[in-house]
Scaffold this motif. Structure first.
Motif, PDB file in Angstrom:
ATOM      1  N   VAL A   9      -0.855   7.286  20.867  1.00  0.00           N
ATOM      2  CA  VAL A   9      -1.784   8.203  21.285  1.00  0.00           C
ATOM      3  C   VAL A   9      -2.490   8.965  19.964  1.00  0.00           C
ATOM      4  O   VAL A   9      -1.742   9.456  19.402  1.00  0.00           O
ATOM      5  CB  VAL A   9      -1.423   9.383  22.123  1.00  0.00           C
ATOM      6  CG1 VAL A   9      -2.732  10.274  22.301  1.00  0.00           C
ATOM      7  CG2 VAL A   9      -1.016   8.859  23.480  1.00  0.00           C
ATOM      8  N   SER A  10      -3.657   8.846  19.689  1.00  0.00           N
ATOM      9  CA  SER A  10      -4.211   9.388  18.464  1.00  0.00           C
ATOM     10  C   SER A  10      -5.468  10.178  18.831  1.00  0.00           C
ATOM     11  O   SER A  10      -6.172  10.130  19.554  1.00  0.00           O
ATOM     12  CB  SER A  10      -5.020   8.290  17.544  1.00  0.00           C
ATOM     13  OG  SER A  10      -5.413   8.687  16.617  1.00  0.00           O
ATOM     14  N   SER A  11      -5.414  11.611  17.955  1.00  0.00           N
ATOM     15  CA  SER A  11      -6.341  12.466  18.015  1.00  0.00           C
ATOM     16  C   SER A  11      -6.096  13.580  17.053  1.00  0.00           C
ATOM     17  O   SER A  11      -4.800  13.790  16.719  1.00  0.00           O
ATOM     18  CB  SER A  11      -6.279  13.045  19.384  1.00  0.00           C
ATOM     19  OG  SER A  11      -7.354  14.217  19.544  1.00  0.00           O
ATOM     20  N   VAL A  58      -1.580  16.906  25.869  1.00  0.00           N
ATOM     21  CA  VAL A  58      -1.997  16.584  27.174  1.00  0.00           C
ATOM     22  C   VAL A  58      -2.065  15.101  27.639  1.00  0.00           C
ATOM     23  O   VAL A  58      -1.465  14.614  28.687  1.00  0.00           O
ATOM     24  CB  VAL A  58      -3.429  17.087  27.521  1.00  0.00           C
ATOM     25  CG1 VAL A  58      -3.871  16.691  28.746  1.00  0.00           C
ATOM     26  CG2 VAL A  58      -3.371  18.678  27.260  1.00  0.00           C
ATOM     27  N   ALA A  59      -2.479  14.140  26.533  1.00  0.00           N
ATOM     28  CA  ALA A  59      -2.594  12.801  26.902  1.00  0.00           C
ATOM     29  C   ALA A  59      -0.949  12.257  27.010  1.00  0.00           C
ATOM     30  O   ALA A  59      -0.920  11.298  27.894  1.00  0.00           O
ATOM     31  CB  ALA A  59      -3.496  12.010  26.016  1.00  0.00           C
ATOM     32  N   ARG A  60      -0.373  12.634  26.148  1.00  0.00           N
ATOM     33  CA  ARG A  60       1.022  11.996  26.002  1.00  0.00           C
ATOM     34  C   ARG A  60       2.009  12.354  27.438  1.00  0.00           C
ATOM     35  O   ARG A  60       2.422  11.550  27.851  1.00  0.00           O
ATOM     36  CB  ARG A  60       1.707  12.622  25.062  1.00  0.00           C
ATOM     37  CG  ARG A  60       3.259  11.854  24.717  1.00  0.00           C
ATOM     38  CD  ARG A  60       3.906  12.684  23.722  1.00  0.00           C
ATOM     39  NE  ARG A  60       4.323  14.103  23.966  1.00  0.00           N
ATOM     40  CZ  ARG A  60       5.225  14.446  24.786  1.00  0.00           C
ATOM     41  NH1 ARG A  60       6.310  13.635  25.194  1.00  0.00           N
ATOM     42  NH2 ARG A  60       5.518  15.575  24.981  1.00  0.00           N
ATOM     43  N   CYS A 109      -8.779  11.616  23.598  1.00  0.00           N
ATOM     44  CA  CYS A 109      -7.956  10.961  22.717  1.00  0.00           C
ATOM     45  C   CYS A 109      -8.276   9.345  22.739  1.00  0.00           C
ATOM     46  O   CYS A 109      -8.777   8.942  23.698  1.00  0.00           O
ATOM     47  CB  CYS A 109      -6.297  11.575  22.763  1.00  0.00           C
ATOM     48  SG  CYS A 109      -5.933  12.900  23.089  1.00  0.00           S
ATOM     49  N   ASP A 110      -7.758   8.789  21.675  1.00  0.00           N
ATOM     50  CA  ASP A 110      -7.792   7.401  21.441  1.00  0.00           C
ATOM     51  C   ASP A 110      -6.376   6.709  21.909  1.00  0.00           C
ATOM     52  O   ASP A 110      -5.368   7.406  21.269  1.00  0.00           O
ATOM     53  CB  ASP A 110      -8.358   6.851  20.221  1.00  0.00           C
ATOM     54  CG  ASP A 110      -9.554   7.240  20.087  1.00  0.00           C
ATOM     55  OD1 ASP A 110     -10.477   7.364  20.860  1.00  0.00           O
ATOM     56  OD2 ASP A 110      -9.886   7.503  18.807  1.00  0.00           O
ATOM     57  N   LEU A 111      -6.349   5.684  22.781  1.00  0.00           N
ATOM     58  CA  LEU A 111      -5.211   5.041  22.947  1.00  0.00           C
ATOM     59  C   LEU A 111      -5.142   3.658  22.348  1.00  0.00           C
ATOM     60  O   LEU A 111      -6.158   3.062  22.465  1.00  0.00           O
ATOM     61  CB  LEU A 111      -5.014   4.746  24.622  1.00  0.00           C
ATOM     62  CG  LEU A 111      -4.382   5.835  25.398  1.00  0.00           C
ATOM     63  CD1 LEU A 111      -4.882   7.071  25.164  1.00  0.00           C
ATOM     64  CD2 LEU A 111      -4.169   5.265  26.786  1.00  0.00           C
ATOM     65  N   VAL A 120      -0.677  11.184  15.506  1.00  0.00           N
ATOM     66  CA  VAL A 120      -0.350  10.372  16.478  1.00  0.00           C
ATOM     67  C   VAL A 120       0.926  10.949  17.324  1.00  0.00           C
ATOM     68  O   VAL A 120       1.892  11.288  16.654  1.00  0.00           O
ATOM     69  CB  VAL A 120      -0.387   8.981  15.979  1.00  0.00           C
ATOM     70  CG1 VAL A 120      -1.794   8.684  15.387  1.00  0.00           C
ATOM     71  CG2 VAL A 120       0.742   8.681  14.991  1.00  0.00           C
ATOM     72  N   SER A 121       0.728  10.333  18.535  1.00  0.00           N
ATOM     73  CA  SER A 121       2.011  10.611  19.232  1.00  0.00           C
ATOM     74  C   SER A 121       2.494   9.063  19.857  1.00  0.00           C
ATOM     75  O   SER A 121       1.509   8.266  20.545  1.00  0.00           O
ATOM     76  CB  SER A 121       1.931  11.371  20.500  1.00  0.00           C
ATOM     77  OG  SER A 121       1.539  12.792  19.904  1.00  0.00           O
TER      78      SER A 121
END
Length: 513
Positions: free
Chosen positions: A248-250, A258-260, A235-237, A204-205
């Motif tokens: 951010v979970s993946s 990328v999501a972060r 990703c899951d937020l 997770v980030s």
């Protein structure tokens, strides 16, 4: 009338002149023919004389050659007759020697037969004496033959167990003294020159927020913004009660990065809507791809590996966002490459191949979230796809023991991988797995008879085994330690090595009254 006679006279004169000329030429021709005939006769006579002389010379030469060949032939015949005479004499001598040896062999055979007969007779006599002695010994000792055998076997077994344990200790001490020093020197040198700092990451980030109002803007009306972000990034937020933070979970580290980055850009920009989200995600994707490429090039530059396919360099760069037990996979691969290269240089092996295999040994972890199979199988397929050498492919396949290593390069990569993963602080595991591993280690060690208790210490890198002194002797301790170590190797999976420490304690207690 006169002119007619004049004309007739001229004609008659011309005819006479022609006849006279013809008669003259005939005489001249006859003289030339006679001279030519005489010359031809002379030439023929000379040719006959010359031919006769050459014939005589040829006959003389032929007679001389015949005489010479006859002399040579007679000489060769004499030599061959002399050689044949010598060979006949040698054959005769050999026949005489063979006859003498045959006679001697017959005499020895007769003597041997007599001795064998005497030996058979003596053996029969010995059997009778032995039988009498055995009967006497049975009467004296009170043991039957079978009882005596069992007694001797038990004594010999005890002595052999003691001698075997002593011999094992001597051999182990000798090999440890020779091998440990060299291995310690090589490994210490490799670790000393490759002290790499590792940043631990998880799945997770956390993205910091300027305030909690930003959570509502990220969610959007009826959740359209958060759905757009999750759809575009994969990703899951997780938006919970954590103040000023979004998680951010993946399992895919590249998507998570990328999501972060996209979230950070959206938060900094302040304009959050689906079109803007799509734009920011595209920008973040480009940035991450650029970082992946630069990190792959950095890894290749640091290790000095040349000639890698551009796609392999990108796959190496993806390892920057991949962790294994908290250890960054890219930094781990660089460290393994350096350690394998240093040990290869110490052992005189191909350094370039060792470093290349070390750098690519975990290449399968770059896409193991996207492709079926273990990272070893995926790595082998990738190496084959990009035409890597057989040594590199075999090292990748054998670095976790899935395939028995049969090259020095594969052994070095396997050792370097264990060193990098097992050094203190390199990796971590959660408390539940840690406790299970220690319990399994104690359970395996306690499965042997004669063990009183076991204790796993040094974070599972040493197992201390307390044995019952009345059931396990000191000689059996060495064999027991080897059996425990072998069973641990067969049933458990662990980094590095585990020290098996067997202890035996005897106490004598008495009270003075």
């Amino acid at each position: 009338m006169q002119w007619i006679w004049a004309l007739i006279g001229l004609v008659v004169g011309a005819v006479i002149g022609i006849l006279a000329g013809i008669a003259y030429r005939k005489k001249v021709a006859e003289r030339e023919i006679s001279s030519a005939e005489e010359e031809a006769k002379r030439i023929i006579n000379e040719s006959i004389k010359s031919a006769e002389s050459k014939k005589r010379e040829a006959l003389l030469e032929a007679k001389e050659e015949i005489h010479k060949n006859r002399t040579e032939y007679e000489r060769e015949v004499k030599e061959r007759r002399a050689e044949l005479s010598k060979q006949e004499r040698r054959l005769q001598q050999k026949e005489e020697n063979l006859d003498r040896k045959t006679d001697a062999l017959e005499k020895k055979t007769d003597t041997l037969n007599r001795k064998l007969a005497e030996a058979d007779a003596q053996q029969e006599e010995i059997k009778k004496v032995k039988q009498a002695q055995m009967e006497m010994l049975e009467k004296i000792s009170g043991y039957t033959i079978e009882e005596a055998k069992q007694y001797l076997i038990s004594n010999v077994e005890t002595e052999v167990t003691h001698e075997m344990a002593v011999k094992i200790k001597e051999i182990e001490a000798q090999y440890k003294e020779e091998a440990d020093n060299k291995a310690r020197e090589i490994v210490a040198l490799a670790i000393q020159r490759c002290a790499v700092d590792h940043a631990s990451e998880i799945t997770v980030s956390v993205v910091p927020l300027p305030n909690d109002e930003m959570k509502g803007r990220i969610i959007g009306r009826e959740g359209r913004n958060i759905r757009s972000i999750e759809t575009l990034t994969g990703c899951d937020l997780i938006i919970d009660d954590t103040p000023e933070a979004i998680t951010v979970s993946s399992f895919d580290p590249v998507r998570r990065e990328v999501a972060r980055l996209a979230l950070e850009k959206l938060i900094a920009d302040g304009r959050i809507h689906p079109a803007r989200i799509e734009e920011m995600v595209a920008k973040a994707q480009k940035e991450v791809n650029a970082v992946i490429k630069s990190e792959g090039e950095r890894a290749v530059f640091e290790t000095g590996v040349q000639g890698l396919h551009p796609d392999l360099i990108k796959l190496l760069g993806r390892q920057k966002y991949r962790t294994s037990y908290g250890q960054n996979v890219l930094n781990h691969s660089i460290e393994v490459s350096h350690i394998a290269g240093l040990m290869a240089s110490e052992l005189g092996v191909d350094v370039a191949t060792a470093k290349r295999a070390g750098l690519l040994h975990d290449i399968g972890k770059s896409i193991d979230h996207e492709v079926e199979g273990s990272h070893v199988t995926i790595g082998v397929d990738i190496a084959k796809k990009y035409k890597e050498s057989e040594d590199v492919i075999h090292a990748i396949a054998a670095h976790h023991g899935d395939v028995e290593p049969h090259t020095v390069i594969a052994c070095l990569v396997q050792a370097a991988d264990a060193i990098s993963a097992a050094r203190p602080g390199a990796r971590r595991e959660n408390i539940e797995n840690y406790v299970k591993r220690l319990e399994k280690l104690e359970e395996v060690s306690k499965s042997f008879p004669g063990i009183e208790s076991t204790y796993a210490i040094q974070a599972g890198r040493e197992i201390r085994v307390m044995v019952k002194p009345d059931q396990v002797s000191e000689d059996q301790m060495t064999l027991l330690a080897r059996d425990i170590a072998k069973k641990i190797e067969e049933e458990l999976t662990y980094p590095g090595q585990i020290k098996v420490h067997v202890l035996r304690e005897t106490k004598a207690i008495e009270y003075a009254k």
